[in-house]
Design a protein around this motif. Sequence first.
Motif: not given
Length: 66
Positions: A30-35
């Motif tokens: 997902v990488k940095e997609n915190t949601e």
Amino acid sequence: MTNKEDNERQNRLREIEDRKIEILLEIPNVKENTEKISELNSEYVQLGDEYYNLKIELIKAKSQSN
């Protein structure tokens, strides 16, 4: 409890285990997609709760049948 209900619970437990593994494999991609990570974490926790409750139901059913 019937054998059919036991089988349905066992099938659901396997589905939960499979989905939890998918979530663990998906999070690093997902990488940095915190949601999205937050959504996956929430789903993982909910599945864990459902898994625990199903296991308890199976244990109770087995103890009552003995």
